[in-house]
Structure formats: structure tokens, C-alpha cells
Design a protein around this motif. Structure first.
Motif, PDB file in Angstrom:
ATOM      1  N   ALA A 107      41.928  39.593  29.783  1.00 10.97           N
ATOM      2  CA  ALA A 107      42.511  39.682  31.126  1.00 10.97           C
ATOM      3  C   ALA A 107      41.614  39.028  32.174  1.00 10.97           C
ATOM      4  O   ALA A 107      42.104  38.435  33.133  1.00 10.97           O
ATOM      5  N   PHE A 108      40.299  39.123  31.981  1.00 15.18           N
ATOM      6  CA  PHE A 108      39.375  38.580  32.979  1.00 15.18           C
ATOM      7  C   PHE A 108      38.772  37.252  32.533  1.00 15.18           C
ATOM      8  O   PHE A 108      37.790  36.789  33.113  1.00 15.18           O
ATOM      9  N   THR A 109      39.386  36.651  31.498  1.00 16.53           N
ATOM     10  CA  THR A 109      38.955  35.333  31.054  1.00 16.53           C
ATOM     11  C   THR A 109      39.129  34.322  32.189  1.00 16.53           C
ATOM     12  O   THR A 109      40.157  34.308  32.878  1.00 16.53           O
ATOM     13  N   GLY A 110      38.141  33.484  32.365  1.00 11.01           N
ATOM     14  CA  GLY A 110      38.191  32.488  33.430  1.00 11.01           C
ATOM     15  C   GLY A 110      37.301  32.831  34.599  1.00 11.01           C
ATOM     16  O   GLY A 110      36.963  31.953  35.401  1.00 11.01           O
ATOM     17  N   LEU A 111      36.910  34.099  34.706  1.00 10.57           N
ATOM     18  CA  LEU A 111      36.064  34.494  35.825  1.00 10.57           C
ATOM     19  C   LEU A 111      34.594  34.167  35.588  1.00 10.57           C
ATOM     20  O   LEU A 111      33.752  34.429  36.443  1.00 10.57           O
ATOM     21  N   GLU A 112      34.290  33.582  34.421  1.00 11.33           N
ATOM     22  CA  GLU A 112      32.901  33.286  34.071  1.00 11.33           C
ATOM     23  C   GLU A 112      32.238  32.324  35.043  1.00 11.33           C
ATOM     24  O   GLU A 112      31.012  32.319  35.205  1.00 11.33           O
ATOM     25  N   SER A 113      33.044  31.492  35.699  1.00 12.90           N
ATOM     26  CA  SER A 113      32.478  30.480  36.601  1.00 12.90           C
ATOM     27  C   SER A 113      32.019  31.072  37.930  1.00 12.90           C
ATOM     28  O   SER A 113      31.362  30.395  38.712  1.00 12.90           O
ATOM     29  N   ILE A 114      32.378  32.321  38.184  1.00 10.53           N
ATOM     30  CA  ILE A 114      31.984  32.987  39.430  1.00 10.53           C
ATOM     31  C   ILE A 114      30.691  33.760  39.185  1.00 10.53           C
ATOM     32  O   ILE A 114      30.533  34.449  38.181  1.00 10.53           O
ATOM     33  N   ASP A 115      29.766  33.682  40.115  1.00 12.87           N
ATOM     34  CA  ASP A 115      28.454  34.309  39.908  1.00 12.87           C
ATOM     35  C   ASP A 115      28.557  35.824  39.814  1.00 12.87           C
ATOM     36  O   ASP A 115      27.966  36.449  38.932  1.00 12.87           O
ATOM     37  N   ASP A 116      29.275  36.449  40.751  1.00 11.22           N
ATOM     38  CA  ASP A 116      29.364  37.912  40.815  1.00 11.22           C
ATOM     39  C   ASP A 116      30.808  38.337  41.022  1.00 11.22           C
ATOM     40  O   ASP A 116      31.488  37.842  41.940  1.00 11.22           O
TER      41      ASP A 116
END
Length: 429
Positions: A107-116
Motif C-alpha cells: 500500500a505504501f510502495t512508492g513512498l521510498e523516494s520521500i525522506d520522512d
């Protein structure tokens, strides 16, 4: 965010991003943050972005995505993938007060590019801790309050903390709290315990936390009958207690705290018998204490001569000359929760740094004139008065005040008290 806003306002409806001048992503708004709260959504929007936006620099933005108070029941794979393409350094995702019971893997795949990333899932229908949280590496804040969590897995919690530097955590499950406190060397700094039904904390609950930077605890609407474990095992900077009926006048006794500088207590049963002796050696500078006080607890405040901000109440009717004596660093005094009808002369004689004074009371008119004790407060920049009858007698003590200093309404004429002082009081004999 202003750059983002400016870009959005340049997009025409024909490009499919706006439906009209104040909407984005269909029904949301993007003036300061992305606001999709209370839009009767049954699913997370797709957040499709125009191609040219993806080439812009958003690395300076800190943004919140609000999806609170909708009818969302599940979070699908890659739900926030498109938003993450903006590559902002911080994103807080608010999903509170929905009916979410399922969070799919990825569900939260893709948020890796955001620091926090902060994820707020309070007031939903989750029965387990979402496994997808263990796959994240950038989670800094998590709110799981008011979910009927039935299964609390120690390994899942350990994995979640092992892969993330979670500094902010909000819980309603005491079992989950115990598992979290078993995690060695976690990075928790701010902890919220809200709606816990357990009366007694287990001995040693916070003992292991001496190795972590936990500095702030908020306890809300919980059944705890003491906070001894907190006082004896943590070196706190900030403590908030709200709506805890079993925590009375002896709540802050026992192991001494020497580092606390902010204390907030409201919706409490505290009376003038309150004796927070465990905090007498703490350098408290910011204090809010709202209970059932019928007079200012002066004997308590004298232990904290460096108070800068003070809110106290809520049944105080008289301010005596010595109530705030010695609080020479006091800058902000809030008494607006009290039906004050008399303030003694020289009540603020030693509060020479007082700049903001709040005396407004909503229910009735109690204070009938502006106290003479305000005249010599040379640092005063703002005073909030209750609505009162404006006459030469009632206002005579403050001739020469500038109108910007005063808020409140005259009850006998259609005019603000500040305007009366500036325009009418000068005509008084």
C-alpha cells in the motif's frame, strides 16, 4: 508549498487537474497542503499528475495529505505512488476517522523516494498492525489510536522499529505499548497514550526507555491511576495529561523530575490541594493547568520562578495581590477560563515583563471595570478583556492606552473597548 500552489493555479481545467479554480485531484484543494478531508470519498484518489509537474523541483516542500473523515475502507497497493513522484522531503498522510480495516501489501510502495513519511491511521477498524509498515524505511510518525487491534506481534513491532526511525508514536493499545517498550534502542521522542483502559502501568514499563531519547509524553482520556512509572524512569522535557479522571491532586508526587520545562494538565479534577512535589526542582517555563481551582495555587507557582507562560483555572473569581508575586519572567498570562470579578491593586506589580494578558470569559459579565493593576505594565502589548459596560468610571484607569492593546466589546454601546478608550475616554473628565 507556495511554489506548488503557484504551479497548480496555472493549470487549466482542460488539462484534467482542476475541475474549477479551487479544486485539485477532482474534489480536493491544494492551497497550502493537499486537503481531501470530509469529501465523502470511498477510496483513495489516484492523484494523477500532469507530466510537466514531474519535472519541477519540490525538494524544499513539507506537505500534508489530508484524507480524514471519509468512508475509505481499504488502502490498495501503491495508493500514494503518484504523490511520491513529486520527491518532496516530508509527507504526512492523514487517514483518520475512516472505516479502514484492510491495508494491502504494498500500500505504501512508492513512498521510498520521500525522506520522512508520517502515517496517521487513528479512529479506524484495523485489527492488526499493518505488515506494510515493516517494509518502510522512512517512517517517522505513526498514529494507531482507536483501532480495535486484537493481535499485537512483538516481532512485527521489532521489525517496524528496526527498519524505521520512528520518533512519534500514538497508541490506544496498552499491549502494543508494552511491546514497543521492549524494543531496545528505539528512536522514540514523542509518545501519545490516548484512550487506554488499563489502570496501572506495569512495574518497569519504561525502565528500558532510559536508553532512548523519549522526552515528551501525552496521556489523554485514559484510566491510569498514577504515573509513577513515567516519573521514575524517564527524563522528560514535556508532559501533558488530559481527561484522566483517576489522576488527582497527588498525580505528580514521588520520584523527582529535574528536566521538565513544559507541563500541561487540562480537563482534570485538580483542586487547590494539588501538590506536584516531584516537579518542584524542574525548570518549568510553560505551564497550563486547568482543573477545579477556586483560587490561584500560588504556593505551587513559587517553585517555578522562571515561568514564562501560564494558563490557570477554571473557577477563580478573585486575583489577590500576591498571586503571581515573584514571577518576574512571566510573558504570557491566560486567565480566560475563570469568572473573575475582582483583580487587586498591584496584582501584577512584579510581573514587569508581562506582554500578553487574557481575561476574557465567555459565559457572563463578571469583571465590571479595567483593573488599575494593569496601568504600570509597561511591557504589555495585548490585553484580552471580557465584554463590559464602557463608562468613564469603568475605563478611567487606562486613559492613554492605544486601541491596539485591547480586545473586548462594550455592552452598552456598539463599539469595541479599544475603540472606546481611543475615541471616547479622552472626552471623559
Amino acid at each position: 508549498m507556495r511554489t506548488f500552489l503557484a504551479l497548480l493555479l496555472c493549470i487549466s481545467p482542460s488539462e484534467g487537474f482542476f475541475l474549477n479554480d479551487d479544486r485539485c485531484f477532482g474534489v480536493c484543494s491544494c492551497y497550502s497542503n493537499i486537503d481531501c478531508d470530509r469529501k465523502q470519498l470511498t477510496a483513495v484518489p489516484t492523484f494523477d499528475l500532469p507530466v510537466f509537474l514531474l519535472n519541477k523541483d519540490y525538494t524544499h516542500m513539507q506537505t500534508s495529505l489530508g484524507l480524514n473523515d471519509n468512508n475509505i475502507t481499504s488502502i490498495p497497493f501503491g495508493a500514494f505512488h503518484n504523490i511520491s513522484k513529486l520527491n518532496m522531503p516530508l509527507l504526512s498522510i492523514y487517514l483518520g476517522s475512516n472505516n479502514i480495516s484492510i491495508i494491502h501489501n504494498g500500500a505504501f510502495t512508492g513512498l521510498e523516494s520521500i525522506d520522512d513519511v508520517g502515517i496517521y491511521l487513528d479512529h479506524n477498524q484495523l485489527t492488526t498492525i499493518p505488515l506494510d509498515l515493516t517494509r518502510m524505511t522512512n517512517l517517522f510518525a505513526l498514529d494507531l489510536r482507536y483501532n480495535p487491534i486484537q493481535t499485537v506481534s512483538g516481532p512485527v513491532i521489532a521489525a517496524m522499529f528496526a527498519s524505521n526511525e520512528i520518533t512519534r508514536l500514538s497508541l490506544s493499545s496498552y499491549e502494543m505499548l508494552k511491546k514497543v517498550m521492549e524494543v531496545q534502542d528505539n528512536s522514540l521522542e514523542y509518545l501519545v497514550l490516548d484512550g487506554m483502559t488499563t489502570r496501572k502501568m506495569d512495574p518497569g514499563l519504561f525502565q528500558r526507555s532510559k536508553t532512548v531519547p523519549l522526552s515528551s509524553i501525552t496521556i489523554e482520556k485514559s484510566s491510569f491511576d498514577n504515573v509513577t512509572e513515567v516519573l521514575c524512569n524517564l527524563d522528560l522535557n514535556s508532559l501533558t495529561i488530559s481527561g484522566c479522571p483517576n489522576l488527582g491532586d497527588n498525580v505528580l508526587q514521588g520520584c523527582p523530575q529535574t528536566s521538565l520545562w513544559r507541563l500541561t494538565i487540562y480537563e482534570s479534577n485538580l483542586t487547590n490541594a494539588w501538590t506536584p512535589s516531584a516537579l518542584y526542582n524542574s525548570p518549568i517555563r510553560y505551564l497550563t493547568v486547568l482543573g477545579k481551582f477556586d483560587r490561584v495555587p500560588t504556593s505551587v507557582f513559587r517553585h517555578w520562578p522562571n515561568l514564562q507562560s501560564l494558563t490557570v483555572g477554571s473557577n477563580i473569581t478573585i486575583i489577590e495581590k500576591s498571586d503571581f508575586e515573584g514571577l518576574r519572567e512571566l510573558h504570557d498570562l491566560n486567565l480566560r477560563a475563570n469568572p473573575i470579578h475582582l483583580i487587586a491593586d498591584q496584582a501584577f506589580a512584579t510581573n514587569t515583563k508581562l506582554a500578553d494578558l487574557h481575561l476574557h470569559y465567555n459565559n457572563d459579565i463578571h469583571l465590571t471595570s479595567i483593573p488599575s493593576s494593569l496601568q504600570n505594565l509597561t511591557s504589555l502589548s495585548f490585553v484580552e478583556l471580557p465584554n463590559m459596560k464602557c463608562t468613564c468610571t469603568a475605563m478611567g484607569g487606562v486613559k492613554g492606552w492605544h486601541a491596539d492593546y485591547v480586545s473586548g466589546q462594550c455592552t452598552n454601546i456598539h463599539m469595541g473597548i479599544g475603540t472606546y478608550i481611543e475615541t471616547k475616554l479622552t472626552l471623559c473628565p
